[in-house]
Every structure is written in structure tokens, then in C-alpha cells.
Design a protein around this motif. Structure first.
Motif, PDB file in Angstrom:
ATOM      1  N   ILE A  49      22.911  66.528   4.336  1.00 13.35           N
ATOM      2  CA  ILE A  49      22.695  65.866   3.048  1.00 13.35           C
ATOM      3  C   ILE A  49      21.273  65.322   2.983  1.00 13.35           C
ATOM      4  O   ILE A  49      20.846  64.562   3.858  1.00 13.35           O
ATOM      5  N   THR A  50      20.538  65.727   1.952  1.00 21.70           N
ATOM      6  CA  THR A  50      19.214  65.161   1.717  1.00 21.70           C
ATOM      7  C   THR A  50      19.306  64.139   0.596  1.00 21.70           C
ATOM      8  O   THR A  50      20.192  64.201  -0.258  1.00 21.70           O
ATOM      9  N   GLY A  51      18.363  63.213   0.601  1.00 22.25           N
ATOM     10  CA  GLY A  51      18.144  62.350  -0.555  1.00 22.25           C
ATOM     11  C   GLY A  51      17.031  62.952  -1.399  1.00 22.25           C
ATOM     12  O   GLY A  51      16.707  64.137  -1.274  1.00 22.25           O
ATOM     13  N   ASP A  52      16.413  62.148  -2.252  1.00 23.65           N
ATOM     14  CA  ASP A  52      15.366  62.630  -3.152  1.00 23.65           C
ATOM     15  C   ASP A  52      14.260  63.337  -2.367  1.00 23.65           C
ATOM     16  O   ASP A  52      13.745  62.792  -1.388  1.00 23.65           O
ATOM     17  N   LEU A  53      13.874  64.526  -2.810  1.00 20.14           N
ATOM     18  CA  LEU A  53      12.826  65.298  -2.138  1.00 20.14           C
ATOM     19  C   LEU A  53      11.496  65.271  -2.897  1.00 20.14           C
ATOM     20  O   LEU A  53      10.432  65.359  -2.281  1.00 20.14           O
ATOM     21  N   HIS A  54      11.551  65.162  -4.225  1.00 16.91           N
ATOM     22  CA  HIS A  54      10.343  65.035  -5.053  1.00 16.91           C
ATOM     23  C   HIS A  54       9.195  65.938  -4.624  1.00 16.91           C
ATOM     24  O   HIS A  54       8.097  65.468  -4.325  1.00 16.91           O
ATOM     25  N   GLY A  55       9.467  67.229  -4.569  1.00 17.61           N
ATOM     26  CA  GLY A  55       8.384  68.177  -4.377  1.00 17.61           C
ATOM     27  C   GLY A  55       7.835  68.271  -2.970  1.00 17.61           C
ATOM     28  O   GLY A  55       6.871  68.995  -2.730  1.00 17.61           O
ATOM     29  N   ASN A  56       8.422  67.551  -2.016  1.00 15.99           N
ATOM     30  CA  ASN A  56       7.905  67.603  -0.643  1.00 15.99           C
ATOM     31  C   ASN A  56       8.444  68.856   0.051  1.00 15.99           C
ATOM     32  O   ASN A  56       9.506  68.848   0.650  1.00 15.99           O
ATOM     33  N   THR A  57       7.673  69.941  -0.035  1.00  8.73           N
ATOM     34  CA  THR A  57       8.157  71.217   0.500  1.00  8.73           C
ATOM     35  C   THR A  57       8.260  71.196   2.015  1.00  8.73           C
ATOM     36  O   THR A  57       9.101  71.888   2.593  1.00  8.73           O
ATOM     37  N   VAL A  62      23.160  69.869   0.867  1.00  7.87           N
ATOM     38  CA  VAL A  62      22.989  69.276  -0.466  1.00  7.87           C
ATOM     39  C   VAL A  62      21.519  68.962  -0.657  1.00  7.87           C
ATOM     40  O   VAL A  62      20.894  68.327   0.209  1.00  7.87           O
ATOM     41  N   LEU A  63      20.963  69.395  -1.777  1.00  9.83           N
ATOM     42  CA  LEU A  63      19.558  69.128  -2.117  1.00  9.83           C
ATOM     43  C   LEU A  63      19.535  68.387  -3.440  1.00  9.83           C
ATOM     44  O   LEU A  63      20.283  68.725  -4.363  1.00  9.83           O
ATOM     45  N   GLN A  64      18.668  67.360  -3.539  1.00 10.89           N
ATOM     46  CA  GLN A  64      18.637  66.625  -4.800  1.00 10.89           C
ATOM     47  C   GLN A  64      17.242  66.136  -5.153  1.00 10.89           C
ATOM     48  O   GLN A  64      16.404  65.925  -4.295  1.00 10.89           O
ATOM     49  N   GLU A  65      17.045  65.996  -6.465  1.00 12.78           N
ATOM     50  CA  GLU A  65      15.777  65.520  -7.025  1.00 12.78           C
ATOM     51  C   GLU A  65      14.603  66.225  -6.363  1.00 12.78           C
ATOM     52  O   GLU A  65      13.798  65.617  -5.665  1.00 12.78           O
ATOM     53  N   VAL A  66      14.539  67.533  -6.552  1.00 15.02           N
ATOM     54  CA  VAL A  66      13.533  68.326  -5.847  1.00 15.02           C
ATOM     55  C   VAL A  66      12.218  68.415  -6.612  1.00 15.02           C
ATOM     56  O   VAL A  66      11.174  68.676  -6.025  1.00 15.02           O
ATOM     57  N   ILE A  67      12.246  68.182  -7.930  1.00 17.98           N
ATOM     58  CA  ILE A  67      11.018  68.360  -8.723  1.00 17.98           C
ATOM     59  C   ILE A  67      10.277  67.032  -8.910  1.00 17.98           C
ATOM     60  O   ILE A  67      10.710  65.985  -8.447  1.00 17.98           O
ATOM     61  N   HIS A  68       9.140  67.120  -9.598  1.00 22.65           N
ATOM     62  CA  HIS A  68       8.343  65.934  -9.976  1.00 22.65           C
ATOM     63  C   HIS A  68       7.828  65.162  -8.764  1.00 22.65           C
ATOM     64  O   HIS A  68       8.099  63.975  -8.616  1.00 22.65           O
ATOM     65  N   GLY A  69       7.071  65.833  -7.932  1.00 29.07           N
ATOM     66  CA  GLY A  69       6.515  65.153  -6.764  1.00 29.07           C
ATOM     67  C   GLY A  69       5.175  64.523  -7.054  1.00 29.07           C
ATOM     68  O   GLY A  69       4.581  64.726  -8.106  1.00 29.07           O
ATOM     69  N   ASP A  70       4.691  63.743  -6.084  1.00 25.02           N
ATOM     70  CA  ASP A  70       3.338  63.192  -6.171  1.00 25.02           C
ATOM     71  C   ASP A  70       2.313  64.238  -5.745  1.00 25.02           C
ATOM     72  O   ASP A  70       1.141  64.138  -6.064  1.00 25.02           O
TER      73      ASP A  70
END
Length: 305
Positions: A47-55, A76-84
């Protein structure tokens, strides 16, 4: 390597075909039931938490999930887009959606991107800001940069893929994974039966759409957490969404908050066959993603897609 004409990085039709096929795979997955994935009591769930574009952390999580080792290994992958992170100043996190789409097709029924508020905002065009940037506009600009005149084809495919994502992954051992839960004050407006039906258009929109309330909630209380666990027949919630500077946090009595996108990012490796763990024990057992990084990446390595 050289890009072929059918490469999804520069060809909108190839990108759309990939995301469309992945959307269909999510919808017809053998473990999918309405807006929910239900996992049996065997194998493992990473299980991952928010990833926010961190490839880099995304790839580390996929390494940790060992999907190829058993069909009963899930992620489970979540919140993968909109990174810094920016590529030439652009948000190119649509590429991460494509990577996930590839994995969905390579490991059918094992890869579970769940709906998060940033994906929902992108899909519906709701303005959302992070670090002072309008995330939806930045994402759109990345798609325009990649696909030019065909950007709309790609944007429509993103919408299809996002709306095919489940709201929750519920495990037979009593663990439920969602991006968040509704605010305690919104519970009287929340359709607690949403996991037992397909999502409709209104579910995605404020103020009272079920998917909207579920992915945007920020304030929860113990009475609510106990009551919703009873309603859903679960005993522990694992969520993202809220800040967790150490990568993981425990909210009494039964909630774990997980972040995977920053330097301290953590994941939970859940034994699906074991007896129901307590939320406190799960929080303590969360593993630093740094443990799975390849040698050429540092833990803080922000990603270039």
C-alpha cells in the motif's frame, strides 16, 4: 531508445489506446465489485500513500510489491499526479498514469490505482492548488506540450482512466484502503453504500458527491471512524491525503495515514492471510521506501518522469 510512431510519450492515439485498455481492465478485474476492489485472504498487498509525481518512489514501490512473483501480490497506488517535480518546468505526471496503465495490463487484477482528490479534480476540471500552482492547468500544459494538437485525445483518455478507478480496496482481513474519508460533519450527507454500487456523474462533484466527500475529507473523529468501520464491515482504515511528515501517522482508534511521495515516504506491506492487524501496529510496521531504492537514487531523489 528511439521513439516509434506508436509510442505513447508523443503519440496521443497510442496514449489513449493504452489508458483506454487499462480502464477496461480495471472495470472488468476479477476482484472488482462495483466501485470497490475486494481482496481475498491470501497473498500480500503493498500500500502506497500519496505519490504526487515521484517516479523514483513509484518505481521503488513497484519493486517492493514483487508483482511478478505471485498473482496474489497486489499494489495500491494513489494520488499519483500533480507533483512538485517538473520536467523542463512542466508537470509531466500524465506519464506516471501511463506507466500505471502499463502495469494494470501486465498484471491484470493486481494493480489498483484508487481515486484520489487530485485525480478527481483533474478529471472534473475543479481548480486545485499545490505550492501556489494551479495543478489542473499545469497538468493540462504538460499534456499540450507532449501531444500538441492532439492534446484533447489524451485528456479524454486520462478522464476515462481516472473514472474507472475504484474508490476503495477492501481486504477480507478487515483492512480498507481509501484516499481519505468524509469529514465527520459530512457523514449525514454521505452515501455509505457507495462501495456497493457503480459511481455516477454526480458522485464526483461538490458539495455532496460520494466520491468527492470520500477523497476530500480532512477532519475525522473516533465516533465516526468506529461507526463507518461497522457500516463497511472493516476494522482498520489506511488512507493518504493528510500530511504525514514521517511517512506514516496513527489516528486513534483505527486509522493509519500514509505518505509515499516525499523523502520520508513509507509503504505498508500487508499480509492478506494474517489476522486483522491493529492500526497502531500497521503504523509501526510501515517501511521506508528508501529501503527499496536502487543504489543510483538517494531517498530524497525527486523524480523526472
Amino acid at each position: 531508445g528511439s521513439l516509434s510512431m506508436n509510442d505513447w510519450r508523443s503519440n496521443a492515439s497510442a496514449f489513449a489506446e493504452l489508458l483506454g485498455a487499462a480502464a477496461a481492465s480495471l472495470a472488468s478485474s476479477p476482484v472488482r465489485a462495483h466501485s470497490c476492489v475486494r481482496l481475498p485472504a491470501r497473498g500480500r498487498l503493498l500500500i502506497t500513500g500519496d505519490l504526487h509525481g515521484n517516479t523514483i518512489h513509484f518505481e521503488a514501490a513497484i519493486t517492493a510489491a514483487r508483482l511478478g512473483r505471485s498473482r496474489d501480490h497486489h499494489v495500491v497506488l494513489q494520488e499519483v499526479i500533480h507533483g512538485d517535480s517538473r520536467t523542463d518546468g512542466l508537470d509531466m505526471s500524465h506519464r506516471l498514469l501511463a506507466r500505471i496503465a502499463e502495469l494494470v495490463l501486465a498484471y491484470p487484477g493486481q494493480v489498483h490505482p484508487i481515486l484520489a482528490n487530485h485525480e478527481l479534480a483533474q478529471c472534473r476540471g475543479h481548480p486545485i492548488a499545490k505550492s501556489g500552482v494551479n495543478c489542473v492547468e499545469a497538468f493540462d500544459e504538460g499534456i499540450e506540450h507532449a501531444f500538441g494538437d492532439d492534446a484533447q485525445i489524451a485528456a479524454d483518455a486520462v478522464r476515462r482512466f481516472i473514472t474507472a478507478m475504484p474508490l476503495a480496496v477492501v481486504c477480507e482481513n478487515g483492512v480498507a484502503v481509501t484516499h481519505s474519508l468524509p469529514n465527520a460533519s459530512a457523514m449525514r450527507r454521505f452515501d455509505t453504500r457507495v462501495l456497493e454500487r457503480a459511481l455516477c456523474d454526480e458522485d464526483f462533484d461538490p458539495p455532496y458527491g460520494a466520491a468527492y466527500l470520500l477523497t476530500w475529507g480532512r477532519s475525522h473523529d473516533p465516533v465516526q471512524l468506529i461507526s463507518l468501520a461497522r457500516d463497511w464491515g472493516v476494522s482498520v482504515f489506511i488512507v493518504g491525503h493528510a500530511p504525514a511528515p514521517d511517512g506514516v501517522g496513527f489516528r486513534a482508534p483505527n486509522m493509519v495515514v500514509l505518505n509515499s511521495g516525499h523523502a520520508e515516504g513509507r509503504v505498508i506491506d500487508l499480509d492478506l492471510a494474517a489476522r486483522t492487524p491493529s492500526a497502531a501496529a500497521l503504523a509501526v510496521g510501515a517501511v521506508a521506501l528508501a529501503a527499496f531504492l536502487r543504489d543510483d537514487h538517494t531517498a530524497s531523489g525527486q523524480a523526472l518522469a
